[in-house]
Motif scaffolding. Structure first.
Motif, PDB file in Angstrom:
ATOM      1  N   THR A 186      -0.281  -5.161  -8.221  1.00 52.20           N
ATOM      2  CA  THR A 186       0.420  -5.060  -9.497  1.00 52.20           C
ATOM      3  C   THR A 186       0.281  -3.662 -10.094  1.00 52.20           C
ATOM      4  O   THR A 186      -0.503  -2.837  -9.637  1.00 52.20           O
ATOM      5  N   GLU A 187       1.023  -3.430 -11.164  1.00 58.56           N
ATOM      6  CA  GLU A 187       0.908  -2.151 -11.868  1.00 58.56           C
ATOM      7  C   GLU A 187      -0.504  -1.958 -12.404  1.00 58.56           C
ATOM      8  O   GLU A 187      -1.043  -0.847 -12.374  1.00 58.56           O
ATOM      9  N   GLU A 188      -1.111  -3.044 -12.889  1.00 59.44           N
ATOM     10  CA  GLU A 188      -2.490  -2.938 -13.376  1.00 59.44           C
ATOM     11  C   GLU A 188      -3.435  -2.574 -12.232  1.00 59.44           C
ATOM     12  O   GLU A 188      -4.343  -1.756 -12.402  1.00 59.44           O
ATOM     13  N   HIS A 189      -3.231  -3.184 -11.055  1.00 56.73           N
ATOM     14  CA  HIS A 189      -4.056  -2.840  -9.897  1.00 56.73           C
ATOM     15  C   HIS A 189      -3.894  -1.358  -9.540  1.00 56.73           C
ATOM     16  O   HIS A 189      -4.881  -0.680  -9.217  1.00 56.73           O
ATOM     17  N   THR A 190      -2.645  -0.863  -9.581  1.00 56.09           N
ATOM     18  CA  THR A 190      -2.412   0.536  -9.262  1.00 56.09           C
ATOM     19  C   THR A 190      -3.118   1.442 -10.255  1.00 56.09           C
ATOM     20  O   THR A 190      -3.672   2.484  -9.885  1.00 56.09           O
ATOM     21  N   ASP A 191      -3.122   1.040 -11.534  1.00 56.15           N
ATOM     22  CA  ASP A 191      -3.868   1.809 -12.535  1.00 56.15           C
ATOM     23  C   ASP A 191      -5.354   1.839 -12.183  1.00 56.15           C
ATOM     24  O   ASP A 191      -6.021   2.869 -12.319  1.00 56.15           O
ATOM     25  N   GLY A 192      -5.865   0.698 -11.716  1.00 54.01           N
ATOM     26  CA  GLY A 192      -7.262   0.652 -11.298  1.00 54.01           C
ATOM     27  C   GLY A 192      -7.527   1.520 -10.087  1.00 54.01           C
ATOM     28  O   GLY A 192      -8.556   2.211 -10.022  1.00 54.01           O
ATOM     29  N   THR A 225       0.831  -1.213   0.000  1.00 55.81           N
ATOM     30  CA  THR A 225       0.000   0.000   0.000  1.00 55.81           C
ATOM     31  C   THR A 225       0.861   1.257   0.000  1.00 55.81           C
ATOM     32  O   THR A 225       0.445   2.295  -0.523  1.00 55.81           O
ATOM     33  N   VAL A 226       2.049   1.172   0.586  1.00 53.60           N
ATOM     34  CA  VAL A 226       2.983   2.307   0.552  1.00 53.60           C
ATOM     35  C   VAL A 226       3.344   2.625  -0.894  1.00 53.60           C
ATOM     36  O   VAL A 226       3.300   3.778  -1.344  1.00 53.60           O
ATOM     37  N   ARG A 227       3.700   1.571  -1.643  1.00 50.68           N
ATOM     38  CA  ARG A 227       4.060   1.752  -3.049  1.00 50.68           C
ATOM     39  C   ARG A 227       2.873   2.269  -3.852  1.00 50.68           C
ATOM     40  O   ARG A 227       3.019   3.151  -4.716  1.00 50.68           O
ATOM     41  N   ALA A 228       1.687   1.741  -3.577  1.00 49.95           N
ATOM     42  CA  ALA A 228       0.499   2.168  -4.310  1.00 49.95           C
ATOM     43  C   ALA A 228       0.206   3.646  -4.081  1.00 49.95           C
ATOM     44  O   ALA A 228      -0.080   4.390  -5.025  1.00 49.95           O
ATOM     45  N   LEU A 229       0.286   4.096  -2.828  1.00 48.88           N
ATOM     46  CA  LEU A 229       0.005   5.497  -2.535  1.00 48.88           C
ATOM     47  C   LEU A 229       1.048   6.407  -3.183  1.00 48.88           C
ATOM     48  O   LEU A 229       0.714   7.470  -3.737  1.00 48.88           O
ATOM     49  N   ALA A 230       2.325   6.004  -3.143  1.00 47.84           N
ATOM     50  CA  ALA A 230       3.375   6.801  -3.779  1.00 47.84           C
ATOM     51  C   ALA A 230       3.109   6.928  -5.275  1.00 47.84           C
ATOM     52  O   ALA A 230       3.237   8.016  -5.857  1.00 47.84           O
ATOM     53  N   SER A 231       2.707   5.833  -5.898  1.00 43.18           N
ATOM     54  CA  SER A 231       2.410   5.849  -7.334  1.00 43.18           C
ATOM     55  C   SER A 231       1.224   6.750  -7.639  1.00 43.18           C
ATOM     56  O   SER A 231       1.239   7.523  -8.615  1.00 43.18           O
ATOM     57  N   LEU A 232       0.196   6.685  -6.814  1.00 41.59           N
ATOM     58  CA  LEU A 232      -0.994   7.516  -7.025  1.00 41.59           C
ATOM     59  C   LEU A 232      -0.646   8.999  -6.934  1.00 41.59           C
ATOM     60  O   LEU A 232      -1.095   9.811  -7.753  1.00 41.59           O
ATOM     61  N   LEU A 233       0.158   9.376  -5.942  1.00 48.34           N
ATOM     62  CA  LEU A 233       0.535  10.777  -5.791  1.00 48.34           C
ATOM     63  C   LEU A 233       1.381  11.260  -6.967  1.00 48.34           C
ATOM     64  O   LEU A 233       1.214  12.386  -7.449  1.00 48.34           O
ATOM     65  N   LEU A 234       2.283  10.403  -7.442  1.00 56.59           N
ATOM     66  CA  LEU A 234       3.104  10.785  -8.592  1.00 56.59           C
ATOM     67  C   LEU A 234       2.242  10.991  -9.832  1.00 56.59           C
ATOM     68  O   LEU A 234       2.439  11.961 -10.589  1.00 56.59           O
ATOM     69  N   GLU A 255     -15.378   8.826   5.426  1.00 52.40           N
ATOM     70  CA  GLU A 255     -14.288   7.852   5.528  1.00 52.40           C
ATOM     71  C   GLU A 255     -14.468   6.759   4.487  1.00 52.40           C
ATOM     72  O   GLU A 255     -15.549   6.184   4.357  1.00 52.40           O
ATOM     73  N   ILE A 256     -13.406   6.497   3.760  1.00 57.65           N
ATOM     74  CA  ILE A 256     -13.385   5.408   2.780  1.00 57.65           C
ATOM     75  C   ILE A 256     -12.126   4.587   3.021  1.00 57.65           C
ATOM     76  O   ILE A 256     -11.022   5.143   3.125  1.00 57.65           O
ATOM     77  N   GLU A 257     -12.283   3.279   3.135  1.00 59.04           N
ATOM     78  CA  GLU A 257     -11.132   2.381   3.213  1.00 59.04           C
ATOM     79  C   GLU A 257     -11.178   1.474   1.992  1.00 59.04           C
ATOM     80  O   GLU A 257     -12.185   0.808   1.752  1.00 59.04           O
ATOM     81  N   LEU A 258     -10.096   1.461   1.219  1.00 59.69           N
ATOM     82  CA  LEU A 258      -9.982   0.583   0.061  1.00 59.69           C
ATOM     83  C   LEU A 258      -9.098  -0.598   0.440  1.00 59.69           C
ATOM     84  O   LEU A 258      -7.923  -0.416   0.768  1.00 59.69           O
ATOM     85  N   TYR A 259      -9.683  -1.787   0.429  1.00 60.51           N
ATOM     86  CA  TYR A 259      -8.965  -2.992   0.850  1.00 60.51           C
ATOM     87  C   TYR A 259      -8.482  -3.790  -0.357  1.00 60.51           C
ATOM     88  O   TYR A 259      -9.251  -4.057  -1.283  1.00 60.51           O
ATOM     89  N   ALA A 260      -7.207  -4.163  -0.318  1.00 60.44           N
ATOM     90  CA  ALA A 260      -6.629  -5.041  -1.326  1.00 60.44           C
ATOM     91  C   ALA A 260      -6.541  -6.448  -0.760  1.00 60.44           C
ATOM     92  O   ALA A 260      -6.335  -6.630   0.441  1.00 60.44           O
ATOM     93  N   PRO A 261      -6.682  -7.472  -1.602  1.00 62.71           N
ATOM     94  CA  PRO A 261      -6.517  -8.849  -1.113  1.00 62.71           C
ATOM     95  C   PRO A 261      -5.040  -9.160  -0.883  1.00 62.71           C
ATOM     96  O   PRO A 261      -4.155  -8.365  -1.210  1.00 62.71           O
ATOM     97  N   ARG A 262      -4.792 -10.338  -0.338  1.00 61.10           N
ATOM     98  CA  ARG A 262      -3.413 -10.793  -0.116  1.00 61.10           C
ATOM     99  C   ARG A 262      -2.656 -10.849  -1.444  1.00 61.10           C
ATOM    100  O   ARG A 262      -3.233 -11.153  -2.490  1.00 61.10           O
ATOM    101  N   GLY A 263      -1.370 -10.563  -1.387  1.00 65.64           N
ATOM    102  CA  GLY A 263      -0.554 -10.664  -2.588  1.00 65.64           C
ATOM    103  C   GLY A 263      -0.101  -9.306  -3.078  1.00 65.64           C
ATOM    104  O   GLY A 263      -0.503  -8.271  -2.549  1.00 65.64           O
ATOM    105  N   PRO A 264       0.744  -9.293  -4.101  1.00 64.70           N
ATOM    106  CA  PRO A 264       1.267  -8.017  -4.584  1.00 64.70           C
ATOM    107  C   PRO A 264       0.183  -7.178  -5.246  1.00 64.70           C
ATOM    108  O   PRO A 264      -0.737  -7.692  -5.877  1.00 64.70           O
ATOM    109  N   SER A 271     -12.391  -2.917 -14.644  1.00 65.00           N
ATOM    110  CA  SER A 271     -11.651  -3.642 -15.681  1.00 65.00           C
ATOM    111  C   SER A 271     -10.202  -3.889 -15.281  1.00 65.00           C
ATOM    112  O   SER A 271      -9.579  -4.859 -15.712  1.00 65.00           O
ATOM    113  N   ALA A 272      -9.638  -3.009 -14.446  1.00 67.99           N
ATOM    114  CA  ALA A 272      -8.248  -3.162 -14.000  1.00 67.99           C
ATOM    115  C   ALA A 272      -8.147  -3.628 -12.561  1.00 67.99           C
ATOM    116  O   ALA A 272      -7.083  -4.055 -12.120  1.00 67.99           O
ATOM    117  N   LEU A 273      -9.258  -3.554 -11.843  1.00 72.55           N
ATOM    118  CA  LEU A 273      -9.250  -3.844 -10.413  1.00 72.55           C
ATOM    119  C   LEU A 273     -10.221  -4.995 -10.139  1.00 72.55           C
ATOM    120  O   LEU A 273     -11.429  -4.797 -10.168  1.00 72.55           O
TER     121      LEU A 273
END
Length: 279
Positions: free
Chosen positions: A251-257, A93-102, A240-249, A200-202
């Motif tokens: 991916t770049e496609e997930h981050t796009d979603g 989630t750290v990587r995902a948030l950094a990517s979203l901000l960029l 308040e919104i919490e977005l939950y990801a399942p177990r596992g990496p 479609s990506a998520l």
């Protein structure tokens, strides 16, 4: 959309399996992930980055914070807090948030009218040599510990008086991405269509949006148990919104979603409050 009581959601203290990296490697990895954001911020008029050096129980650490100002519209910017890094040692989630901000920094029209304040690591001790569980942070937050990480986040919640809080979380038991929301109307008008746009990506869970109790009693109980939130009597209380990801990496496609979902949340919430002002 369905209404669920607090106990049906995964416990905020629930942790995924340990990441393959050791604690010291994890801390270095976080710094590596966030380095591009700090670099971009040096030459950006819209992205402001800061590091807050702290010490927790004789361990040195840093709290990273990023302020992204979207294209200026009319009126006071909508203040949205973005939080990640809850689950111990899990950098996804750290990587995902950094990517979203960029990505948002590269297209400021998408965050028009918003001031986005990003905190990539909430559970700071969870990314140190101690690798403390989230339950440790929540217990200290609940009792208003004087320790630096707790006081930092309590001060931020008071100072910014956020209009909304959006957290990126991990639920190891989930079979797809889903959102937990406190408001039925925010769920229906903002979150459901935003997730549908990203589907479609998520890969979404069967129940993609879950509504948590939003009354003052539920907010008081959450705050008393150390949930990262302002006191229940804050007026107006942020959505308040919490977005939950399942177990596992993630991916770049997930981050796009997630990027599509986040930008749709911004657009739809902006339209939602504008409509409310016209009523």
């Amino acid at each position: 959309m369905s209404f669920i009581p607090n106990h049906v959601l995964p416990s905020t203290a629930q942790q995924p399996p340990s990441a393959p990296r050791g604690p010291d490697e994890t801390a270095s990895h976080v710094a590596e992930i966030l380095a591009p954001l700090h670099e971009v911020a040096r030459d950006s008029a819209s992205l402001i980055a800061s590091r807050q050096p702290i010490e927790i129980r004789r361990l040195s650490a840093e709290i990273h914070k990023f302020l992204l100002l979207g294209q200026r519209g009319g009126g006071k910017p909508i203040r949205l807090g973005l939080f990640a890094g809850f689950e111990t040692g899990n950098v996804e989630t750290v990587r995902a948030l950094a990517s979203l901000l960029l990505q948002l920094q590269g297209s400021l029209t998408l965050s028009r009218d918003f001031a986005l304040i990003g905190y990539p690591v909430v559970n700071v001790r969870g990314f140190t040599a101690e690798a403390a569980p989230l339950a440790d942070f929540e217990a200290r937050f609940a009792r208003d510990s004087a320790e630096a990480d707790v006081q930092f986040f309590k001060t931020e919640l008071r100072k910014w008086r956020f209009n909304g809080l959006l957290s990126l979380r991990v639920d190891p038991s989930a079979r797809g991405f889903y959102a937990a929301v406190r408001s039925e109307i925010i769920a229906a008008e903002v979150v459901e269509p935003a997730l549908a746009a990203a589907a479609s990506a998520l890969p979404l869970a069967t129940q993609a949006v879950k509504v948590r109790p939003g009354d003052r009693y539920a907010r008081t109980a959450d705050y008393a148990h150390g949930r990262l939130s302002p006191p229940a009597d804050v007026q107006p209380y942020p959505f308040e919104i919490e977005l939950y990801a399942p177990r596992g990496p993630i991916t770049e496609e997930h981050t796009d979603g997630l990027f599509v979902a986040l930008t749709e949340i911004l657009r739809l919430y902006r339209a939602f409050i504008a409509h409310g002002q016209d009523l």
